[in-house]
Design a protein around this motif. Structure first.
Motif, PDB file in Angstrom:
ATOM      1  N   SER A  22       0.837  -1.196   0.000  1.00 36.09           N
ATOM      2  CA  SER A  22       0.000   0.000   0.000  1.00 36.09           C
ATOM      3  C   SER A  22       0.874   1.249   0.000  1.00 36.09           C
ATOM      4  O   SER A  22       2.016   1.241   0.453  1.00 36.09           O
ATOM      5  CB  SER A  22      -0.922   0.018   1.219  1.00 36.09           C
ATOM      6  OG  SER A  22      -0.180   0.276   2.398  1.00 36.09           O
ATOM      7  N   GLU A  23       0.340   2.337  -0.498  1.00 32.30           N
ATOM      8  CA  GLU A  23       1.078   3.602  -0.554  1.00 32.30           C
ATOM      9  C   GLU A  23       1.499   4.052   0.841  1.00 32.30           C
ATOM     10  O   GLU A  23       2.635   4.492   1.051  1.00 32.30           O
ATOM     11  CB  GLU A  23       0.223   4.687  -1.208  1.00 32.30           C
ATOM     12  CG  GLU A  23       0.933   6.025  -1.316  1.00 32.30           C
ATOM     13  CD  GLU A  23       0.077   7.098  -1.963  1.00 32.30           C
ATOM     14  OE1 GLU A  23       0.429   8.286  -1.789  1.00 32.30           O
ATOM     15  OE2 GLU A  23      -0.909   6.774  -2.627  1.00 32.30           O
ATOM     16  N   GLU A  24       0.613   3.901   1.807  1.00 32.54           N
ATOM     17  CA  GLU A  24       0.927   4.311   3.178  1.00 32.54           C
ATOM     18  C   GLU A  24       2.082   3.477   3.749  1.00 32.54           C
ATOM     19  O   GLU A  24       3.006   4.011   4.349  1.00 32.54           O
ATOM     20  CB  GLU A  24      -0.299   4.181   4.071  1.00 32.54           C
ATOM     21  CG  GLU A  24      -0.031   4.591   5.502  1.00 32.54           C
ATOM     22  CD  GLU A  24      -1.256   4.440   6.392  1.00 32.54           C
ATOM     23  OE1 GLU A  24      -1.104   4.707   7.591  1.00 32.54           O
ATOM     24  OE2 GLU A  24      -2.332   4.074   5.911  1.00 32.54           O
ATOM     25  N   VAL A 112       2.184   9.058  11.117  1.00 33.87           N
ATOM     26  CA  VAL A 112       2.676   9.056   9.749  1.00 33.87           C
ATOM     27  C   VAL A 112       1.476   9.161   8.837  1.00 33.87           C
ATOM     28  O   VAL A 112       0.519   8.421   8.969  1.00 33.87           O
ATOM     29  CB  VAL A 112       3.460   7.761   9.431  1.00 33.87           C
ATOM     30  CG1 VAL A 112       4.014   7.817   8.030  1.00 33.87           C
ATOM     31  CG2 VAL A 112       4.577   7.556  10.431  1.00 33.87           C
ATOM     32  N   ARG A 113       1.533  10.093   7.940  1.00 34.14           N
ATOM     33  CA  ARG A 113       0.459  10.243   6.960  1.00 34.14           C
ATOM     34  C   ARG A 113       1.012   9.941   5.581  1.00 34.14           C
ATOM     35  O   ARG A 113       2.210   9.793   5.409  1.00 34.14           O
ATOM     36  CB  ARG A 113      -0.095  11.659   7.014  1.00 34.14           C
ATOM     37  CG  ARG A 113      -0.740  11.988   8.337  1.00 34.14           C
ATOM     38  CD  ARG A 113      -1.456  13.309   8.278  1.00 34.14           C
ATOM     39  NE  ARG A 113      -2.055  13.590   9.558  1.00 34.14           N
ATOM     40  CZ  ARG A 113      -1.805  14.663  10.271  1.00 34.14           C
ATOM     41  NH1 ARG A 113      -0.960  15.572   9.847  1.00 34.14           N
ATOM     42  NH2 ARG A 113      -2.398  14.846  11.422  1.00 34.14           N
ATOM     43  N   SER A 114       0.157   9.906   4.616  1.00 32.66           N
ATOM     44  CA  SER A 114       0.568   9.552   3.261  1.00 32.66           C
ATOM     45  C   SER A 114       1.392  10.660   2.626  1.00 32.66           C
ATOM     46  O   SER A 114       1.480  11.767   3.131  1.00 32.66           O
ATOM     47  CB  SER A 114      -0.661   9.281   2.402  1.00 32.66           C
ATOM     48  OG  SER A 114      -1.357  10.493   2.186  1.00 32.66           O
ATOM     49  N   ARG A 115       1.982  10.341   1.491  1.00 30.56           N
ATOM     50  CA  ARG A 115       2.767  11.335   0.733  1.00 30.56           C
ATOM     51  C   ARG A 115       1.942  12.581   0.439  1.00 30.56           C
ATOM     52  O   ARG A 115       2.454  13.684   0.434  1.00 30.56           O
ATOM     53  CB  ARG A 115       3.212  10.745  -0.605  1.00 30.56           C
ATOM     54  CG  ARG A 115       4.193   9.659  -0.528  1.00 30.56           C
ATOM     55  CD  ARG A 115       4.491   9.184  -1.945  1.00 30.56           C
ATOM     56  NE  ARG A 115       4.952   7.832  -1.970  1.00 30.56           N
ATOM     57  CZ  ARG A 115       6.192   7.462  -1.738  1.00 30.56           C
ATOM     58  NH1 ARG A 115       7.083   8.358  -1.455  1.00 30.56           N
ATOM     59  NH2 ARG A 115       6.532   6.203  -1.787  1.00 30.56           N
ATOM     60  N   LYS A 116       0.661  12.376   0.169  1.00 29.63           N
ATOM     61  CA  LYS A 116      -0.206  13.502  -0.175  1.00 29.63           C
ATOM     62  C   LYS A 116      -0.294  14.514   0.958  1.00 29.63           C
ATOM     63  O   LYS A 116      -0.390  15.703   0.735  1.00 29.63           O
ATOM     64  CB  LYS A 116      -1.602  12.992  -0.524  1.00 29.63           C
ATOM     65  CG  LYS A 116      -1.624  12.130  -1.765  1.00 29.63           C
ATOM     66  CD  LYS A 116      -2.986  11.527  -1.969  1.00 29.63           C
ATOM     67  CE  LYS A 116      -2.932  10.539  -3.115  1.00 29.63           C
ATOM     68  NZ  LYS A 116      -4.145   9.760  -3.216  1.00 29.63           N
ATOM     69  N   GLU A 117      -0.271  14.039   2.195  1.00 27.58           N
ATOM     70  CA  GLU A 117      -0.377  14.930   3.356  1.00 27.58           C
ATOM     71  C   GLU A 117       0.981  15.419   3.838  1.00 27.58           C
ATOM     72  O   GLU A 117       1.056  16.340   4.618  1.00 27.58           O
ATOM     73  CB  GLU A 117      -1.114  14.210   4.479  1.00 27.58           C
ATOM     74  CG  GLU A 117      -2.545  13.860   4.100  1.00 27.58           C
ATOM     75  CD  GLU A 117      -3.248  13.159   5.222  1.00 27.58           C
ATOM     76  OE1 GLU A 117      -3.269  13.699   6.340  1.00 27.58           O
ATOM     77  OE2 GLU A 117      -3.789  12.071   4.988  1.00 27.58           O
ATOM     78  N   HIS A 118       2.056  14.790   3.400  1.00 30.83           N
ATOM     79  CA  HIS A 118       3.425  15.219   3.720  1.00 30.83           C
ATOM     80  C   HIS A 118       3.665  15.431   5.203  1.00 30.83           C
ATOM     81  O   HIS A 118       4.188  16.450   5.611  1.00 30.83           O
ATOM     82  CB  HIS A 118       3.797  16.502   2.967  1.00 30.83           C
ATOM     83  CG  HIS A 118       3.663  16.365   1.499  1.00 30.83           C
ATOM     84  ND1 HIS A 118       4.475  15.566   0.761  1.00 30.83           N
ATOM     85  CD2 HIS A 118       2.805  16.936   0.629  1.00 30.83           C
ATOM     86  CE1 HIS A 118       4.131  15.637  -0.508  1.00 30.83           C
ATOM     87  NE2 HIS A 118       3.108  16.464  -0.611  1.00 30.83           N
ATOM     88  N   ALA A 119       3.279  14.470   5.999  1.00 26.03           N
ATOM     89  CA  ALA A 119       3.520  14.570   7.432  1.00 26.03           C
ATOM     90  C   ALA A 119       4.105  13.273   7.954  1.00 26.03           C
ATOM     91  O   ALA A 119       3.634  12.207   7.624  1.00 26.03           O
ATOM     92  CB  ALA A 119       2.232  14.897   8.178  1.00 26.03           C
ATOM     93  N   CYS A 120       5.122  13.419   8.732  1.00 26.81           N
ATOM     94  CA  CYS A 120       5.705  12.233   9.361  1.00 26.81           C
ATOM     95  C   CYS A 120       6.375  12.680  10.654  1.00 26.81           C
ATOM     96  O   CYS A 120       7.297  13.484  10.620  1.00 26.81           O
ATOM     97  CB  CYS A 120       6.714  11.564   8.450  1.00 26.81           C
ATOM     98  SG  CYS A 120       7.309  10.011   9.101  1.00 26.81           S
ATOM     99  N   THR A 121       5.907  12.194  11.763  1.00 25.55           N
ATOM    100  CA  THR A 121       6.511  12.503  13.049  1.00 25.55           C
ATOM    101  C   THR A 121       6.963  11.209  13.680  1.00 25.55           C
ATOM    102  O   THR A 121       6.154  10.325  13.942  1.00 25.55           O
ATOM    103  CB  THR A 121       5.500  13.197  13.973  1.00 25.55           C
ATOM    104  OG1 THR A 121       5.033  14.368  13.330  1.00 25.55           O
ATOM    105  CG2 THR A 121       6.138  13.556  15.297  1.00 25.55           C
ATOM    106  N   LEU A 122       8.238  11.079  13.896  1.00 24.89           N
ATOM    107  CA  LEU A 122       8.794   9.899  14.526  1.00 24.89           C
ATOM    108  C   LEU A 122       9.531  10.342  15.766  1.00 24.89           C
ATOM    109  O   LEU A 122      10.592  10.925  15.694  1.00 24.89           O
ATOM    110  CB  LEU A 122       9.769   9.185  13.561  1.00 24.89           C
ATOM    111  CG  LEU A 122       9.193   8.822  12.191  1.00 24.89           C
ATOM    112  CD1 LEU A 122      10.313   8.337  11.300  1.00 24.89           C
ATOM    113  CD2 LEU A 122       8.122   7.774  12.335  1.00 24.89           C
TER     114      LEU A 122
END
Length: 124
Positions: A22-24, A112-122
């Motif tokens: 999946s993309e996610e 973590v959101r998809s590429r479309k939302e451009h958000a990633c917090t780790l």
């Protein structure tokens, strides 16, 4: 099997039984490999547990689990000295908080959101 911590002080192990095409899933994997190039991904609880147990007690592992598989794996490994943090990656935090609150190493800080939302917090 070599130690996951030879090159990096913190190893990331991810247990997720969902569709890895999946993309996610692909996006999350890309983001995690920027933190740990030796990212280990498992879809079966037993394989993941065996990998964790094969590491020396001095290893530092951050474990990322899906909610449903985490409910099975976390009680088996949370007491191990190798496990520093456990992050539950799920859609329904309230459902999984019931079992997760029993373990002090469990966190829900992974967003973590998809590429479309451009958000990633780790938060490691």
């Amino acid at each position: 099997m070599s130690s996951l911590t030879e090159a990096l002080p913190l190893a990331i192990i991810w247990l997720d039984g969902s569709d890895d095409s999946s993309e996610e899933h692909i996006f999350v994997r890309e983001q995690l490999t920027t933190v740990d190039e030796q990212l280990q991904v498992f879809s079966r609880v037993q394989e993941c547990e065996n990998c964790i147990r094969s590491q020396p007690p001095s290893a530092a592992i951050s474990l990322i689990v899906s909610g449903s598989l985490g409910k099975i794996l976390v009680p088996l490994v949370v007491h191990l000295p190798q496990i520093k943090d456990i992050y539950v990656y799920c859609q329904n935090q309230e459902l999984h908080k019931v079992w997760a609150d029993e373990h002090n190493k469990v966190r829900f800080h992974l967003l973590v959101r998809s590429r479309k939302e451009h958000a990633c917090t780790l938060d490691f």
